[in-house]
Motif scaffolding. Structure first.
Motif, PDB file in Angstrom:
ATOM      1  N   ILE A  46       0.856  -1.187   0.000  1.00 21.64           N
ATOM      2  CA  ILE A  46       0.000   0.000   0.000  1.00 21.64           C
ATOM      3  C   ILE A  46       0.889   1.233   0.000  1.00 21.64           C
ATOM      4  CG2 ILE A  46      -1.673   1.356   1.337  1.00 21.64           C
ATOM      5  CD1 ILE A  46      -2.754  -1.303   2.413  1.00 21.64           C
ATOM      6  N   TYR A  47       0.586   2.166  -0.889  1.00 20.19           N
ATOM      7  CA  TYR A  47       1.324   3.423  -0.946  1.00 20.19           C
ATOM      8  C   TYR A  47       0.568   4.451  -0.109  1.00 20.19           C
ATOM      9  CZ  TYR A  47       3.118   7.852  -2.608  1.00 20.19           C
ATOM     10  OH  TYR A  47       3.647   9.105  -2.667  1.00 20.19           O
ATOM     11  N   PHE A  48       1.276   5.115   0.796  1.00 16.54           N
ATOM     12  CA  PHE A  48       0.669   6.125   1.651  1.00 16.54           C
ATOM     13  C   PHE A  48       1.066   7.505   1.141  1.00 16.54           C
ATOM     14  CE2 PHE A  48       1.339   2.395   4.311  1.00 16.54           C
ATOM     15  CZ  PHE A  48       0.081   2.217   4.863  1.00 16.54           C
ATOM     16  N   GLU A  49       0.088   8.362   0.911  1.00 18.60           N
ATOM     17  CA  GLU A  49       0.366   9.732   0.483  1.00 18.60           C
ATOM     18  C   GLU A  49       0.764  10.560   1.703  1.00 18.60           C
ATOM     19  OE1 GLU A  49      -2.454  11.615  -2.106  1.00 18.60           O
ATOM     20  OE2 GLU A  49      -3.081   9.682  -2.897  1.00 18.60           O
ATOM     21  N   GLN A  50       1.922  11.192   1.615  1.00 17.77           N
ATOM     22  CA  GLN A  50       2.481  11.929   2.749  1.00 17.77           C
ATOM     23  C   GLN A  50       1.621  13.107   3.183  1.00 17.77           C
ATOM     24  OE1 GLN A  50       5.192  10.956   4.435  1.00 17.77           O
ATOM     25  NE2 GLN A  50       5.444   9.207   3.100  1.00 17.77           N
ATOM     26  N   ASP A  51       0.960  13.775   2.233  1.00 19.09           N
ATOM     27  CA  ASP A  51       0.192  14.973   2.578  1.00 19.09           C
ATOM     28  C   ASP A  51      -1.277  14.668   2.892  1.00 19.09           C
ATOM     29  OD1 ASP A  51      -0.467  14.265   0.010  1.00 19.09           O
ATOM     30  OD2 ASP A  51      -0.322  16.287  -0.817  1.00 19.09           O
ATOM     31  N   ASN A  52      -1.597  13.417   3.047  1.00 24.85           N
ATOM     32  CA  ASN A  52      -2.959  12.994   3.351  1.00 24.85           C
ATOM     33  C   ASN A  52      -3.303  13.347   4.806  1.00 24.85           C
ATOM     34  OD1 ASN A  52      -5.323  11.619   3.905  1.00 24.85           O
ATOM     35  ND2 ASN A  52      -4.676   9.728   2.941  1.00 24.85           N
ATOM     36  N   GLU A  53      -4.421  14.037   5.003  1.00 18.07           N
ATOM     37  CA  GLU A  53      -4.857  14.401   6.360  1.00 18.07           C
ATOM     38  C   GLU A  53      -5.146  13.167   7.211  1.00 18.07           C
ATOM     39  OE1 GLU A  53      -8.187  17.037   6.237  1.00 18.07           O
ATOM     40  OE2 GLU A  53      -7.125  18.534   5.052  1.00 18.07           O
ATOM     41  N   GLN A  54      -5.501  12.083   6.560  1.00 16.43           N
ATOM     42  CA  GLN A  54      -5.843  10.850   7.262  1.00 16.43           C
ATOM     43  C   GLN A  54      -4.659   9.878   7.355  1.00 16.43           C
ATOM     44  OE1 GLN A  54      -8.829  10.518   8.687  1.00 16.43           O
ATOM     45  NE2 GLN A  54      -9.309  12.564   7.955  1.00 16.43           N
ATOM     46  N   LEU A  55      -3.446  10.373   7.130  1.00 17.74           N
ATOM     47  CA  LEU A  55      -2.270   9.505   7.096  1.00 17.74           C
ATOM     48  C   LEU A  55      -2.134   8.681   8.379  1.00 17.74           C
ATOM     49  CD1 LEU A  55       0.298   8.489   5.706  1.00 17.74           C
ATOM     50  CD2 LEU A  55       1.502  10.436   6.713  1.00 17.74           C
ATOM     51  N   GLU A  56      -2.219   9.333   9.530  1.00 20.06           N
ATOM     52  CA  GLU A  56      -2.044   8.619  10.795  1.00 20.06           C
ATOM     53  C   GLU A  56      -3.057   7.489  10.940  1.00 20.06           C
ATOM     54  OE1 GLU A  56      -1.999   9.351  15.622  1.00 20.06           O
ATOM     55  OE2 GLU A  56      -1.997  11.075  14.287  1.00 20.06           O
ATOM     56  N   ALA A  57      -4.319   7.776  10.690  1.00 21.46           N
ATOM     57  CA  ALA A  57      -5.359   6.748  10.823  1.00 21.46           C
ATOM     58  C   ALA A  57      -5.137   5.607   9.827  1.00 21.46           C
ATOM     59  CB  ALA A  57      -6.740   7.372  10.621  1.00 21.46           C
ATOM     60  N   SER A  58      -4.747   5.950   8.608  1.00 20.04           N
ATOM     61  CA  SER A  58      -4.507   4.931   7.581  1.00 20.04           C
ATOM     62  C   SER A  58      -3.337   4.024   7.950  1.00 20.04           C
ATOM     63  CB  SER A  58      -4.220   5.586   6.228  1.00 20.04           C
ATOM     64  OG  SER A  58      -5.299   6.353   5.796  1.00 20.04           O
ATOM     65  N   VAL A  59      -2.254   4.648   8.388  1.00 19.84           N
ATOM     66  CA  VAL A  59      -1.057   3.892   8.747  1.00 19.84           C
ATOM     67  C   VAL A  59      -1.335   2.972   9.927  1.00 19.84           C
ATOM     68  CG1 VAL A  59       1.276   4.152   9.682  1.00 19.84           C
ATOM     69  CG2 VAL A  59       0.548   5.581   7.790  1.00 19.84           C
ATOM     70  N   LEU A  60      -2.008   3.472  10.939  1.00 18.16           N
ATOM     71  CA  LEU A  60      -2.318   2.649  12.114  1.00 18.16           C
ATOM     72  C   LEU A  60      -3.267   1.499  11.767  1.00 18.16           C
ATOM     73  CD1 LEU A  60      -2.564   5.390  14.880  1.00 18.16           C
ATOM     74  CD2 LEU A  60      -0.739   3.700  14.570  1.00 18.16           C
ATOM     75  N   ALA A  61      -4.199   1.725  10.851  1.00 16.30           N
ATOM     76  CA  ALA A  61      -5.115   0.666  10.435  1.00 16.30           C
ATOM     77  C   ALA A  61      -4.363  -0.439   9.699  1.00 16.30           C
ATOM     78  CB  ALA A  61      -6.222   1.237   9.551  1.00 16.30           C
ATOM     79  N   VAL A  62      -3.443  -0.056   8.829  1.00 13.58           N
ATOM     80  CA  VAL A  62      -2.651  -1.054   8.105  1.00 13.58           C
ATOM     81  C   VAL A  62      -1.723  -1.789   9.067  1.00 13.58           C
ATOM     82  CG1 VAL A  62      -0.893  -1.386   6.316  1.00 13.58           C
ATOM     83  CG2 VAL A  62      -2.835   0.129   5.898  1.00 13.58           C
ATOM     84  N   PHE A  63      -1.131  -1.063  10.014  1.00 13.96           N
ATOM     85  CA  PHE A  63      -0.296  -1.701  11.032  1.00 13.96           C
ATOM     86  C   PHE A  63      -1.099  -2.771  11.770  1.00 13.96           C
ATOM     87  CE2 PHE A  63       1.043  -2.066  15.453  1.00 13.96           C
ATOM     88  CZ  PHE A  63       2.390  -2.364  15.318  1.00 13.96           C
ATOM     89  N   ASP A  64      -2.312  -2.431  12.156  1.00 11.77           N
ATOM     90  CA  ASP A  64      -3.164  -3.379  12.877  1.00 11.77           C
ATOM     91  C   ASP A  64      -3.471  -4.605  12.016  1.00 11.77           C
ATOM     92  OD1 ASP A  64      -4.561  -3.942  15.337  1.00 11.77           O
ATOM     93  OD2 ASP A  64      -6.426  -3.655  14.199  1.00 11.77           O
ATOM     94  N   GLU A  65      -3.699  -4.374  10.742  1.00  8.84           N
ATOM     95  CA  GLU A  65      -4.001  -5.477   9.823  1.00  8.84           C
ATOM     96  C   GLU A  65      -2.814  -6.429   9.667  1.00  8.84           C
ATOM     97  OE1 GLU A  65      -5.236  -6.041   5.147  1.00  8.84           O
ATOM     98  OE2 GLU A  65      -5.689  -4.147   6.139  1.00  8.84           O
ATOM     99  N   TYR A  66      -1.599  -5.896   9.700  1.00 11.43           N
ATOM    100  CA  TYR A  66      -0.390  -6.693   9.509  1.00 11.43           C
ATOM    101  C   TYR A  66       0.372  -6.946  10.809  1.00 11.43           C
ATOM    102  CZ  TYR A  66      -1.086  -6.408   4.529  1.00 11.43           C
ATOM    103  OH  TYR A  66      -1.629  -6.543   3.269  1.00 11.43           O
ATOM    104  N   ARG A  67      -0.273  -6.687  11.919  1.00  5.80           N
ATOM    105  CA  ARG A  67       0.368  -6.795  13.230  1.00  5.80           C
ATOM    106  C   ARG A  67       1.028  -8.165  13.454  1.00  5.80           C
ATOM    107  NH1 ARG A  67       0.600  -4.918  18.396  1.00  5.80           N
ATOM    108  NH2 ARG A  67      -0.669  -3.097  18.092  1.00  5.80           N
ATOM    109  N   PHE A  68       0.349  -9.234  13.121  1.00  5.29           N
ATOM    110  CA  PHE A  68       0.895 -10.569  13.377  1.00  5.29           C
ATOM    111  C   PHE A  68       2.216 -10.764  12.628  1.00  5.29           C
ATOM    112  CE2 PHE A  68       1.297 -15.141  12.550  1.00  5.29           C
ATOM    113  CZ  PHE A  68       1.287 -15.617  13.846  1.00  5.29           C
ATOM    114  N   ASP A  69       2.264 -10.366  11.357  1.00  3.25           N
ATOM    115  CA  ASP A  69       3.493 -10.503  10.568  1.00  3.25           C
ATOM    116  C   ASP A  69       4.611  -9.631  11.134  1.00  3.25           C
ATOM    117  OD1 ASP A  69       2.236 -12.250   8.741  1.00  3.25           O
ATOM    118  OD2 ASP A  69       1.455 -10.544   7.599  1.00  3.25           O
ATOM    119  N   ILE A  70       4.262  -8.416  11.544  1.00  2.00           N
ATOM    120  CA  ILE A  70       5.243  -7.495  12.127  1.00  2.00           C
ATOM    121  C   ILE A  70       5.793  -8.066  13.432  1.00  2.00           C
ATOM    122  CG2 ILE A  70       5.536  -5.205  13.163  1.00  2.00           C
ATOM    123  CD1 ILE A  70       3.337  -4.278  11.061  1.00  2.00           C
TER     124      ILE A  70
END
Length: 92
Positions: A46-70
């Motif tokens: 997933i590519y995250f746009e740096q200037d996205n206002e929702q960046l933090e929420a998006s990144v944390l959601a993806v982190f949660d989705e891939y938490r087990f692998d991480i």
């Protein structure tokens, strides 16, 4: 999963370093872990746009989705004593 390595459900976005910071407890000691935005993008395709206002929420959601692998990757690095100069485990 190694019982002496515990991952609390705590994480936060660090905009300065563009990484997610999360703790791990190893035999009762707290160790700071980080995963860079680039590594999370590589893991999730997933590519995250740096200037996205929702960046933090998006990144944390993806982190949660891939938490087990991480967590598996962090656990492997801990078992190999792969800590940085500050005693952290960093996935970059």
């Amino acid at each position: 999963m190694n019982q002496s390595i515990l991952f609390p459900d705590l994480q936060e976005w660090d905009p300065q370093t563009q990484s997610i910071v999360f703790p791990v407890q190893v035999q009762g000691a707290n160790i700071e872990c980080r995963i860079s935005l680039d590594k999370l993008s590589l893991l999730s395709s997933i590519y995250f746009e740096q200037d996205n206002e929702q960046l933090e929420a998006s990144v944390l959601a993806v982190f949660d989705e891939y938490r087990f692998d991480i967590e598996e990757e962090v656990e492997m690095l801990i078992e190999q004593d792969s800590f940085d100069e500050q005693g952290r485990v960093t996935l970059i």
